[in-house]
Write a protein that holds these residues in place. Structure first.
Motif, mmCIF file in Angstrom:
data_model
loop_
_atom_site.group_PDB
_atom_site.id
_atom_site.type_symbol
_atom_site.label_atom_id
_atom_site.label_comp_id
_atom_site.label_asym_id
_atom_site.label_seq_id
_atom_site.Cartn_x
_atom_site.Cartn_y
_atom_site.Cartn_z
ATOM 1 N N ILE A 86 0.826 -1.198 0.000
ATOM 2 C CA ILE A 86 0.000 0.000 0.000
ATOM 3 C C ILE A 86 0.868 1.260 0.000
ATOM 4 O O ILE A 86 1.716 1.450 0.869
ATOM 5 C CB ILE A 86 -0.941 0.011 1.218
ATOM 6 C CG1 ILE A 86 -1.802 -1.264 1.221
ATOM 7 C CG2 ILE A 86 -1.811 1.255 1.211
ATOM 8 C CD1 ILE A 86 -2.615 -1.491 -0.039
ATOM 9 N N THR A 87 0.634 2.099 -1.007
ATOM 10 C CA THR A 87 1.323 3.391 -1.100
ATOM 11 C C THR A 87 0.336 4.543 -1.234
ATOM 12 O O THR A 87 0.639 5.670 -0.865
ATOM 13 C CB THR A 87 2.281 3.413 -2.312
ATOM 14 O OG1 THR A 87 1.540 3.096 -3.505
ATOM 15 C CG2 THR A 87 3.402 2.381 -2.140
ATOM 16 N N ASP A 88 -0.848 4.255 -1.779
ATOM 17 C CA ASP A 88 -1.870 5.279 -1.986
ATOM 18 C C ASP A 88 -3.215 4.703 -1.538
ATOM 19 O O ASP A 88 -3.933 4.088 -2.330
ATOM 20 C CB ASP A 88 -1.926 5.677 -3.462
ATOM 21 C CG ASP A 88 -2.890 6.831 -3.728
ATOM 22 O OD1 ASP A 88 -3.688 7.170 -2.827
ATOM 23 O OD2 ASP A 88 -2.850 7.393 -4.842
ATOM 24 N N PRO A 89 -3.567 4.870 -0.261
ATOM 25 C CA PRO A 89 -4.753 4.207 0.288
ATOM 26 C C PRO A 89 -6.037 4.495 -0.480
ATOM 27 O O PRO A 89 -6.846 3.586 -0.706
ATOM 28 C CB PRO A 89 -4.821 4.746 1.722
ATOM 29 C CG PRO A 89 -3.422 5.128 2.049
ATOM 30 C CD PRO A 89 -2.827 5.625 0.779
ATOM 31 N N ALA A 90 -6.256 5.731 -0.878
ATOM 32 C CA ALA A 90 -7.519 6.087 -1.529
ATOM 33 C C ALA A 90 -7.695 5.361 -2.856
ATOM 34 O O ALA A 90 -8.733 4.742 -3.119
ATOM 35 C CB ALA A 90 -7.593 7.598 -1.728
ATOM 36 N N GLU A 113 4.193 2.638 7.811
ATOM 37 C CA GLU A 113 3.765 3.171 9.106
ATOM 38 C C GLU A 113 2.787 4.325 8.962
ATOM 39 O O GLU A 113 1.873 4.481 9.778
ATOM 40 C CB GLU A 113 4.984 3.599 9.922
ATOM 41 C CG GLU A 113 4.692 3.787 11.394
ATOM 42 C CD GLU A 113 5.952 3.783 12.238
ATOM 43 O OE1 GLU A 113 5.850 4.077 13.436
ATOM 44 O OE2 GLU A 113 7.034 3.488 11.689
ATOM 45 N N ASP A 114 2.932 5.125 7.903
ATOM 46 C CA ASP A 114 2.031 6.276 7.770
ATOM 47 C C ASP A 114 0.600 5.856 7.443
ATOM 48 O O ASP A 114 -0.336 6.639 7.601
ATOM 49 C CB ASP A 114 2.546 7.259 6.718
ATOM 50 C CG ASP A 114 2.585 6.651 5.338
ATOM 51 O OD1 ASP A 114 2.658 5.410 5.227
ATOM 52 O OD2 ASP A 114 2.558 7.412 4.351
ATOM 53 N N VAL A 115 0.415 4.624 7.000
ATOM 54 C CA VAL A 115 -0.939 4.108 6.777
ATOM 55 C C VAL A 115 -1.431 3.368 8.007
ATOM 56 O O VAL A 115 -2.538 3.594 8.495
ATOM 57 C CB VAL A 115 -0.985 3.184 5.551
ATOM 58 C CG1 VAL A 115 -2.374 2.544 5.414
ATOM 59 C CG2 VAL A 115 -0.642 3.953 4.292
ATOM 60 N N SER A 116 -0.591 2.493 8.555
ATOM 61 C CA SER A 116 -1.027 1.648 9.672
ATOM 62 C C SER A 116 -1.290 2.444 10.942
ATOM 63 O O SER A 116 -2.055 2.019 11.796
ATOM 64 C CB SER A 116 0.009 0.555 9.944
ATOM 65 O OG SER A 116 1.235 1.111 10.394
ATOM 66 N N GLN A 117 -0.643 3.611 11.075
ATOM 67 C CA GLN A 117 -0.794 4.383 12.306
ATOM 68 C C GLN A 117 -1.677 5.623 12.140
ATOM 69 O O GLN A 117 -1.785 6.431 13.057
ATOM 70 C CB GLN A 117 0.596 4.828 12.801
ATOM 71 C CG GLN A 117 1.626 3.722 12.905
ATOM 72 C CD GLN A 117 1.326 2.722 14.008
ATOM 73 O OE1 GLN A 117 0.642 3.058 14.953
ATOM 74 N NE2 GLN A 117 1.828 1.512 13.891
ATOM 75 N N THR A 118 -2.305 5.772 10.971
ATOM 76 C CA THR A 118 -3.112 6.960 10.708
ATOM 77 C C THR A 118 -4.555 6.560 10.435
ATOM 78 O O THR A 118 -4.840 5.857 9.457
ATOM 79 C CB THR A 118 -2.557 7.740 9.495
ATOM 80 O OG1 THR A 118 -1.164 8.014 9.715
ATOM 81 C CG2 THR A 118 -3.304 9.045 9.310
ATOM 82 N N ASP A 119 -5.467 6.999 11.300
ATOM 83 C CA ASP A 119 -6.864 6.596 11.187
ATOM 84 C C ASP A 119 -7.453 6.914 9.815
ATOM 85 O O ASP A 119 -8.130 6.082 9.208
ATOM 86 C CB ASP A 119 -7.705 7.289 12.268
ATOM 87 C CG ASP A 119 -7.315 6.837 13.672
ATOM 88 O OD1 ASP A 119 -6.426 5.976 13.782
ATOM 89 O OD2 ASP A 119 -7.897 7.354 14.635
ATOM 90 N N GLY A 120 -7.186 8.119 9.309
ATOM 91 C CA GLY A 120 -7.775 8.535 8.050
ATOM 92 C C GLY A 120 -7.327 7.684 6.885
ATOM 93 O O GLY A 120 -8.143 7.250 6.058
#
Length: 454
Positions: A86-90, A113-120
């Motif tokens: 995952i690099t671009d969640p949207a 980490e910026d995806v797994s630790q960020t609610d949005g």
């Protein structure tokens, strides 16, 4: 049509066959030349394979124990779980939902980490996916506890899937507590990928995975988890290579070894661990990359016959670049073909009763248990790593593989049947997302033989 009388084709034993071989070749030791050795660096001088197996070879094998181990978890069928980095969640959220409508049963998500630790980011990624219905396995680079705290509001109960994370004992205990209402969510994960990708033999991969698991279980028991929790929450993530029968036997032997290890704690029946199999990147090639499709198909078939519960087939261009829609679709369809056209999901243990595979399973389990005992005598896996024993053993196995290729063993598309063009001559990129906490080298066997032809 009536059967032929028994006197027309009398029953013969293996001894009769061997006697005929010696007679025909006029050599009383002829059958010895028909044997060959696989896993030559195993602690007992490798696994010896005969040219011919009969029911006689099953005499004396603990068949009931081997086959019982294969039925500790639901063995009929497997989940098709493609992996996505995952690099671009949207935008990738659309890709995930599309995969689930086109044959995927589950998902394996490697999260930075910026995806797994960020609610949005997490909410955008998992939008439209019902986590109580679809098993999702999360490969994390950060701590699992903040991740689960972010995940729970999206799925307050009955999560399915699990965590693949390098976590402390305290974090695993807390993750198990946080998901106590989700018995189908695995929080204790042990992988063999770093051993496999460093070049380990099948025996080494089994033994060192078991030793790593023993260290983990010892620490978790001391931290307060029960044996029942360990058994119910364990996920074993294993790479599957190209040696077809060996890999089938390797997965079956892993279940035997896990059950044997559990018996050292308590003489009680436990549900078996969830077995997640992933096709190998160690055997993939950067040149003539379409040949990786052949490897992945062989590996996937070995994985499902060997009894995996979850299967991840990597796209053929994984070692070249970020896979595209075409290669991802082809990889996903390998698993579908094994179900819908080969019907391998209709049988609980397809290899049961095979003279060769049952014998090989027993040999692998025995030699891996012996090597595991060596590691335990040193003080356990961590100590064996600190002394360099594990690294030295795996290096020896890797060099044996390289020398076998130099000696004529064929790597299809690399040393034979090769086609070089502008797209396949690129240097391979290392696969992302696999936990590498041990510092073992991340290798590909073909890499030493991919220089352009002169």
């Amino acid at each position: 049509m009536e059967p032929l009388p028994s006197h027309v084709f009398p029953a013969t034993s293996k001894a009769d066959w061997l006697a005929q071989v010696r007679k025909e070749l006029k050599d009383e030791f002829a059958d010895e030349s028909l044997r060959w050795t696989i896993d030559p660096v195993a602690p007992d001088n490798g696994l010896t394979v005969d040219a011919y197996y009969t029911a006689d070879d099953l005499t004396g094998l603990p068949l009931a124990t081997i086959q019982e181990a294969q039925h500790q978890t639901n063995r009929v069928g497997w989940l098709n779980a493609p992996e996505y980095h995952i690099t671009d969640p949207a935008s990738q959220s659309v890709t995930l939902r599309d995969a689930l409508t086109r044959g995927a049963d589950a998902l394996l998500l490697s999260l930075p980490e910026d995806v797994s630790q960020t609610d949005g980011n997490l909410a955008r990624l998992l939008h439209g996916i019902k986590l109580s219905d679809t098993p999702v396995y999360f490969r994390l680079s950060g701590s699992p506890v903040p991740f689960l705290n972010s995940l729970r509001p999206m799925a307050p109960y009955q999560l399915k899937g699990g965590l693949l994370a390098t976590a402390s004992v305290e974090e695993i205990v807390e993750a198990t507590r946080l998901t106590a209402d989700s018995p189908q969510f695995r929080t204790i994960s042990i992988g063999s990928h770093d051993f496999h990708n460093a070049g380990a033999s099948a025996v080494q991969e089994l033994a060192f995975t078991l030793a790593r698991l023993a260290d983990q279980y010892k620490a978790l028991l001391a931290a307060g988890l029960s044996l029942d929790q360990l058994a119910a929450r364990t996920l074993l993530s294993v790479s599957v290579g190209t040696s077809y029968f060996v890999e089938i036997a390797k997965l079956r032997a892993l279940r035997v070894l896990w059950l044997r290890q559990m018996a050292t704690y308590a003489d009680t029946g436990f549900p078996g661990p969830l077995l997640l199999a992933q096709t190998s990147t160690f055997y993939d090639a950067a040149v003539t990359p379409y040949t990786n499709l052949l490897r992945a198909t062989t590996e996937a078939m070995a994985a499902v016959i060997g009894g995996c519960n979850v299967l991840t087939v990597h796209p053929y261009d994984t070692v070249l670049k970020a896979p595209g829609e075409f290669s991802e679709r082809i990889a996903r369809n390998v698993s579908i073909l094994l179900k819908e056209e080969s019907y391998l999901d209709r049988v609980a243990d397809p290899a049961a009763g095979s003279y060769y595979i049952e014998t090989l399973t027993h040999q692998l389990a025995g030699q891996a248990w012996s090597l595991f005992g060596q590691v335990q005598a040193m003080g356990g896996f961590q100590t064996a790593m600190e002394t360099g024993f594990v690294q030295a053993e795996i290096d020896r196995a890797y060099q044996a593989k390289v020398e076998a290729v130099r000696g004529g063993k064929v790597l299809v598309g690399v040393t034979k049947f090769r086609f070089d063009d502008d797209t396949t001559a690129e240097a391979a990129a290392p696969p992302a997302g696999l936990p590498r906490s041990t510092g073992l080298p991340d290798r590909r066997l073909a890499a030493e033989f991919e220089q352009p032809y002169q």
